[in-house]
Design a protein around this motif. Sequence first.
Motif: not given
Length: 146
Positions: A76-92
């Motif tokens: 989500n880039d709605s925080y200005g210049d910072m992209v907030h990331v949430v890992v939905l699945a790792a290692g696929v």
Amino acid sequence: MQWDEVPEDRGRVRFAAAAGAVEGYGGRGLNGRALHPAAGYLFPDEDGEGWWVIFQPWPSPGSPGYKVPGDILACNDSYGDMVHVVVLAAGVWEDDAGAAFRVHLPSSLADAARVAASVPHVAGREDKERRTAGPPVSPRGPMDAG
């Protein structure tokens, strides 16, 4: 953050952000391919904000085509210049992630999280392939023929 469509990339949209502009992914940058929702490229969350869902390949020299391991991330880039990331699945596997999103066509971020959770992990796939391949064969052959 930037996104663009690269013709040689199967027409898929790439999503990229430098490590200094990414929050929530362990100090790593992004250079992945967008996964598609039912319409457009943004998956709305419960507040109506749009999130990109991307496949972020693991760094690996010589990975063949789209048969690469990586993570499914919500960005989500709605925080200005910072992209907030949430890992939905790792290692696929990327092919598995793409197939799951084509079959299930999620329409929201919550749907996308459920689809991502259903994608088999790399280790699980390797274990399944090993189990279906039959017992290991000794390179020395049978020890006792009688």
